[in-house]
Design a protein around this motif. Structure first.
Motif, PDB file in Angstrom:
ATOM      1  N   LEU A  36       0.818  -1.215   0.000  1.00 28.99           N
ATOM      2  CA  LEU A  36       0.000   0.000   0.000  1.00 28.99           C
ATOM      3  C   LEU A  36       0.850   1.261   0.000  1.00 28.99           C
ATOM      4  O   LEU A  36       0.513   2.246  -0.671  1.00 28.99           O
ATOM      5  CB  LEU A  36      -0.961  -0.002   1.187  1.00 28.99           C
ATOM      6  CG  LEU A  36      -2.038  -1.085   1.178  1.00 28.99           C
ATOM      7  CD1 LEU A  36      -3.031  -0.869   2.320  1.00 28.99           C
ATOM      8  CD2 LEU A  36      -2.785  -1.136  -0.156  1.00 28.99           C
ATOM      9  N   THR A  37       1.955   1.270   0.748  1.00 28.54           N
ATOM     10  CA  THR A  37       2.805   2.456   0.727  1.00 28.54           C
ATOM     11  C   THR A  37       3.530   2.571  -0.611  1.00 28.54           C
ATOM     12  O   THR A  37       3.747   3.675  -1.119  1.00 28.54           O
ATOM     13  CB  THR A  37       3.823   2.435   1.883  1.00 28.54           C
ATOM     14  OG1 THR A  37       4.572   1.221   1.854  1.00 28.54           O
ATOM     15  CG2 THR A  37       3.117   2.575   3.217  1.00 28.54           C
ATOM     16  N   ALA A 218      -2.131  16.140  11.274  1.00 26.23           N
ATOM     17  CA  ALA A 218      -2.575  16.281   9.884  1.00 26.23           C
ATOM     18  C   ALA A 218      -1.784  15.361   8.964  1.00 26.23           C
ATOM     19  O   ALA A 218      -2.341  14.759   8.031  1.00 26.23           O
ATOM     20  CB  ALA A 218      -2.437  17.735   9.432  1.00 26.23           C
ATOM     21  N   ILE A 219      -0.475  15.237   9.208  1.00 27.11           N
ATOM     22  CA  ILE A 219       0.347  14.358   8.373  1.00 27.11           C
ATOM     23  C   ILE A 219      -0.094  12.914   8.541  1.00 27.11           C
ATOM     24  O   ILE A 219      -0.251  12.178   7.558  1.00 27.11           O
ATOM     25  CB  ILE A 219       1.837  14.516   8.716  1.00 27.11           C
ATOM     26  CG1 ILE A 219       2.332  15.891   8.278  1.00 27.11           C
ATOM     27  CG2 ILE A 219       2.664  13.413   8.054  1.00 27.11           C
ATOM     28  CD1 ILE A 219       3.785  16.173   8.613  1.00 27.11           C
ATOM     29  N   VAL A 220      -0.309  12.488   9.790  1.00 25.90           N
ATOM     30  CA  VAL A 220      -0.726  11.106  10.034  1.00 25.90           C
ATOM     31  C   VAL A 220      -2.080  10.845   9.377  1.00 25.90           C
ATOM     32  O   VAL A 220      -2.298   9.795   8.758  1.00 25.90           O
ATOM     33  CB  VAL A 220      -0.776  10.808  11.541  1.00 25.90           C
ATOM     34  CG1 VAL A 220      -1.370   9.418  11.798  1.00 25.90           C
ATOM     35  CG2 VAL A 220       0.623  10.906  12.145  1.00 25.90           C
ATOM     36  N   SER A 221      -2.997  11.809   9.495  1.00 26.69           N
ATOM     37  CA  SER A 221      -4.306  11.656   8.870  1.00 26.69           C
ATOM     38  C   SER A 221      -4.194  11.519   7.354  1.00 26.69           C
ATOM     39  O   SER A 221      -4.791  10.622   6.742  1.00 26.69           O
ATOM     40  CB  SER A 221      -5.180  12.865   9.209  1.00 26.69           C
ATOM     41  OG  SER A 221      -6.366  12.840   8.447  1.00 26.69           O
ATOM     42  N   LYS A 222      -3.417  12.384   6.738  1.00 29.21           N
ATOM     43  CA  LYS A 222      -3.254  12.346   5.281  1.00 29.21           C
ATOM     44  C   LYS A 222      -2.541  11.075   4.843  1.00 29.21           C
ATOM     45  O   LYS A 222      -2.837  10.515   3.780  1.00 29.21           O
ATOM     46  CB  LYS A 222      -2.481  13.580   4.809  1.00 29.21           C
ATOM     47  CG  LYS A 222      -3.255  14.898   4.923  1.00 29.21           C
ATOM     48  CD  LYS A 222      -2.385  16.081   4.546  1.00 29.21           C
ATOM     49  CE  LYS A 222      -3.143  17.390   4.670  1.00 29.21           C
ATOM     50  NZ  LYS A 222      -4.223  17.506   3.659  1.00 29.21           N
ATOM     51  N   PHE A 223      -1.611  10.611   5.669  1.00 24.68           N
ATOM     52  CA  PHE A 223      -0.902   9.370   5.341  1.00 24.68           C
ATOM     53  C   PHE A 223      -1.872   8.190   5.320  1.00 24.68           C
ATOM     54  O   PHE A 223      -1.869   7.377   4.386  1.00 24.68           O
ATOM     55  CB  PHE A 223       0.221   9.127   6.350  1.00 24.68           C
ATOM     56  CG  PHE A 223       1.176   8.044   5.940  1.00 24.68           C
ATOM     57  CD1 PHE A 223       2.295   8.338   5.189  1.00 24.68           C
ATOM     58  CD2 PHE A 223       0.957   6.715   6.297  1.00 24.68           C
ATOM     59  CE1 PHE A 223       3.183   7.337   4.798  1.00 24.68           C
ATOM     60  CE2 PHE A 223       1.822   5.713   5.908  1.00 24.68           C
ATOM     61  CZ  PHE A 223       2.943   6.023   5.162  1.00 24.68           C
ATOM     62  N   ILE A 228      -5.657   4.310   2.386  1.00 21.56           N
ATOM     63  CA  ILE A 228      -7.023   3.882   2.061  1.00 21.56           C
ATOM     64  C   ILE A 228      -7.284   4.040   0.567  1.00 21.56           C
ATOM     65  O   ILE A 228      -7.863   3.161  -0.076  1.00 21.56           O
ATOM     66  CB  ILE A 228      -8.045   4.678   2.893  1.00 21.56           C
ATOM     67  CG1 ILE A 228      -7.932   4.284   4.377  1.00 21.56           C
ATOM     68  CG2 ILE A 228      -9.465   4.427   2.384  1.00 21.56           C
ATOM     69  CD1 ILE A 228      -8.754   5.141   5.305  1.00 21.56           C
ATOM     70  N   GLU A 229      -6.837   5.162   0.012  1.00 20.28           N
ATOM     71  CA  GLU A 229      -6.997   5.371  -1.437  1.00 20.28           C
ATOM     72  C   GLU A 229      -6.174   4.345  -2.216  1.00 20.28           C
ATOM     73  O   GLU A 229      -6.642   3.794  -3.223  1.00 20.28           O
ATOM     74  CB  GLU A 229      -6.562   6.787  -1.817  1.00 20.28           C
ATOM     75  CG  GLU A 229      -6.773   7.090  -3.293  1.00 20.28           C
ATOM     76  CD  GLU A 229      -6.403   8.521  -3.681  1.00 20.28           C
ATOM     77  OE1 GLU A 229      -6.228   8.760  -4.897  1.00 20.28           O
ATOM     78  OE2 GLU A 229      -6.293   9.382  -2.784  1.00 20.28           O
ATOM     79  N   TYR A 265      -4.542  -7.092   1.807  1.00 20.00           N
ATOM     80  CA  TYR A 265      -4.340  -5.668   2.048  1.00 20.00           C
ATOM     81  C   TYR A 265      -5.631  -5.027   2.559  1.00 20.00           C
ATOM     82  O   TYR A 265      -6.658  -5.047   1.886  1.00 20.00           O
ATOM     83  CB  TYR A 265      -3.924  -4.963   0.753  1.00 20.00           C
ATOM     84  CG  TYR A 265      -2.603  -5.430   0.181  1.00 20.00           C
ATOM     85  CD1 TYR A 265      -1.396  -5.029   0.748  1.00 20.00           C
ATOM     86  CD2 TYR A 265      -2.554  -6.271  -0.938  1.00 20.00           C
ATOM     87  CE1 TYR A 265      -0.183  -5.444   0.215  1.00 20.00           C
ATOM     88  CE2 TYR A 265      -1.349  -6.690  -1.473  1.00 20.00           C
ATOM     89  CZ  TYR A 265      -0.164  -6.272  -0.896  1.00 20.00           C
ATOM     90  OH  TYR A 265       1.036  -6.691  -1.430  1.00 20.00           O
ATOM     91  N   ARG A 266      -5.580  -4.448   3.728  1.00 29.78           N
ATOM     92  CA  ARG A 266      -6.699  -3.670   4.258  1.00 29.78           C
ATOM     93  C   ARG A 266      -6.208  -2.778   5.395  1.00 29.78           C
ATOM     94  O   ARG A 266      -5.558  -3.252   6.325  1.00 29.78           O
ATOM     95  CB  ARG A 266      -7.845  -4.548   4.761  1.00 29.78           C
ATOM     96  CG  ARG A 266      -8.991  -3.715   5.344  1.00 29.78           C
ATOM     97  CD  ARG A 266     -10.272  -4.488   5.497  1.00 29.78           C
ATOM     98  NE  ARG A 266     -11.275  -3.716   6.215  1.00 29.78           N
ATOM     99  CZ  ARG A 266     -11.989  -2.724   5.703  1.00 29.78           C
ATOM    100  NH1 ARG A 266     -11.807  -2.361   4.436  1.00 29.78           N
ATOM    101  NH2 ARG A 266     -12.866  -2.066   6.428  1.00 29.78           N
ATOM    102  N   VAL A 267      -6.523  -1.498   5.287  1.00 31.05           N
ATOM    103  CA  VAL A 267      -6.187  -0.545   6.342  1.00 31.05           C
ATOM    104  C   VAL A 267      -7.228  -0.700   7.440  1.00 31.05           C
ATOM    105  O   VAL A 267      -8.422  -0.510   7.205  1.00 31.05           O
ATOM    106  CB  VAL A 267      -6.184   0.904   5.805  1.00 31.05           C
ATOM    107  CG1 VAL A 267      -5.803   1.881   6.915  1.00 31.05           C
ATOM    108  CG2 VAL A 267      -5.226   1.023   4.621  1.00 31.05           C
TER     109      VAL A 267
END
Length: 322
Positions: A36-37, A218-223, A228-229, A265-267
Motif C-alpha cells: 500500500l505504501t 494532519a500528516i498522520v491523517s493524510k498518510f 485507504i486510497e 491488504y486492508r487498512v
C-alpha cells in the motif's frame, strides 16, 4: 475503551503545490508486504493527499521501527515483533493502523530431506531475530513437537538466507516473501517449501512515535487517507498493482503474481491485530525475550484509534479489551 486525546481535522484532498505539501520521512520494508505504501508513492497518491514523502528502504520492519525511534524517519512500516519489543521497553510508540497480513513460510534445502515439520529435528534453521520470523520459528518448532534444543538456530537477515542455503550452511529458513519465492527461483529443484500454511500470519502496520503523532496529526491523517486510497486502487486494478509492486521491489512480475493471493491488504484496526500483538507479547514473556522486569503491555496505550476512526469508523472494529 480508548480515550481520544487529540483533534483531527480532515478536508477533501485537493491538488497542492510543492510548497504546500507536508513533508514526512517513511522507513519502508521494501517488499510486497508494504504494497500500500509502494502504491501510494508510485501512483502519486501521497502528493494528491498533500504529502511529500521521502522513502528510505530497509529489509525488515525492525530496522524501520528502529530508524523511527532513533530519529532517522517519522513513519515506519513494521510487523508485530518490533512493536511488542518497543512496547515492553516502554518506548512511546503509536500504532495507528494495520495495512496487510500474510503467512510466513519455510523453505528447505532438497538435500536436507525435510518432508514434514518433524523432520526439522537436528537441522540448521535460519531465522531473523527480533522479527515475526523468530516467533514463527518458535510456533513451527512447537507444532513439530520440538524445542530450540532439538535444532540449530542461525540468525540471518532475510537477504542472507538464500546465499547461506546455496552454500550449504543451513538446511532451512523461516521468513516472509519475496525471499521464499526468490530462493525457489534461484535454486529450482534444490529448494522445497515446507507445508506450513495457516501456522502463523504476520501483520504489517504503520507506527509512529507518540510525540510525532501529537505534533503532526494532519500528516498522520493524510498518510492513512493515502493508504485507504491506495487500497481501493490496488483492489480495483490488481494486474496494474502487481506491475507497480514488482517494479518497486525488483521482483519478476510472474513471480509476484504467483504469490499475490498470499497478501491481504486492508487498512484497519481490528481484533486480529490485537490478538496477534498479545500472542506475540505472551511469547516474549514465556521465552524471556524481553527487557528485564517487562510485563504484558497495556495495548490501549499503544493502539491509537483516533486518526483512522475519524477517517472511516468502519475500519476500527476493536471489540476486545486491549
Amino acid at each position: 475503551m480508548f480515550v481520544l486525546t487529540a483533534s483531527f481535522l480532515f478536508a477533501t484532498p485537493q491538488r497542492a503545490t510543492a510548497e504546500e505539501l507536508l513533508k514526512a520521512r517513511l522507513a519502508q520494508n521494501l517488499g510486497p508486504i508494504s504494497g500500500l505504501t509502494i502504491v501510494a508513492n508510485a501512483k502519486g497518491i501521497f502528493a494528491r493527499q498533500g504529502l511529500d514523502i521521502s522513502v528510505s528502504n530497509f529489509t525488515s520492519g525492525k530496522q524501520c521501527l528502529d530508524t523511527v525511534l532513533g530519529g532517522g524517519a517519522d513513519i515506519a512500516t513494521t510487523a508485530e515483533a518490533p512493536v511488542t519489543a518497543a512496547a515492553m521497553a516502554q518506548q512511546p510508540i503509536a500504532f495507528v493502523a494495520g495495512m496487510e497480513y500474510s503467512d510466513l513460510k519455510t523453505m528447505t534445502a532438497a538435500s536436507a530431506g525435510i518432508k514434514t515439520k518433524a523432520d526439522l529435528r537436528g537441522k540448521r534453521i535460519a531465522f531473523t531475530a527480533g522479527t515475526g520470523s523468530e516467533v514463527y520459528t518458535s510456533v513451527l518448532l512447537k507444532a513439530a513437537g520440538l524445542t530450540s534444543k532439538d535444532v540449530t538456530l542461525v540468525n540471518l537477515r532475510p537477504q542472507e538466507m538464500l546465499p547461506a542455503m546455496a552454500a550449504g550452511s543451513i538446511d532451512a529458513f523461516d521468513t516472509w516473501e519475496p525471499h521464499v519465492a526468490n530462493a525457489k527461483k534461484a535454486l529450482g529443484e534444490g529448494a522445497i517449501p515446507l507445508e506450513t500454511k495457516g501456522l502463523y500470519s504476520e501483520t504489517f502496520n504503520i507506527v509512529v512515535t507518540q510525540s510525532y503523532l501529537a505534533a503532526n496529526p494532519a500528516i498522520v491523517s493524510k498518510f492513512l487517507a493515502s493508504l485507504i486510497e491506495a487500497e481501493g486502487w490496488l483492489k480495483a486494478h490488481p494486474d496494474d498493482a502487481i506491475d507497480v509492486i514488482a517494479t518497486a521491489t525488483g521482483m519478476k512480475r510472474d513471480e509476484l503474481a504467483s504469490i499475490w493471493p498470499d497478501y491481504v491488504y486492508r487498512v484497519r484496526l481490528d481484533d486480529r491485530i490485537l490478538t496477534t500483538l498479545k500472542t506475540h507479547a505472551a511469547w516474549r514473556l514465556e521465552t524471556g525475550n524481553h527487557p528485564p522486569g517487562a510485563s504484558m503491555p497495556d495495548f490501549s496505550r499503544v493502539l491509537v484509534t483516533a486518526p483512522l476512526k475519524t477517517l472511516d469508523p468502519a475500519r476500527v472494529t476493536l471489540e476486545a479489551r486491549p
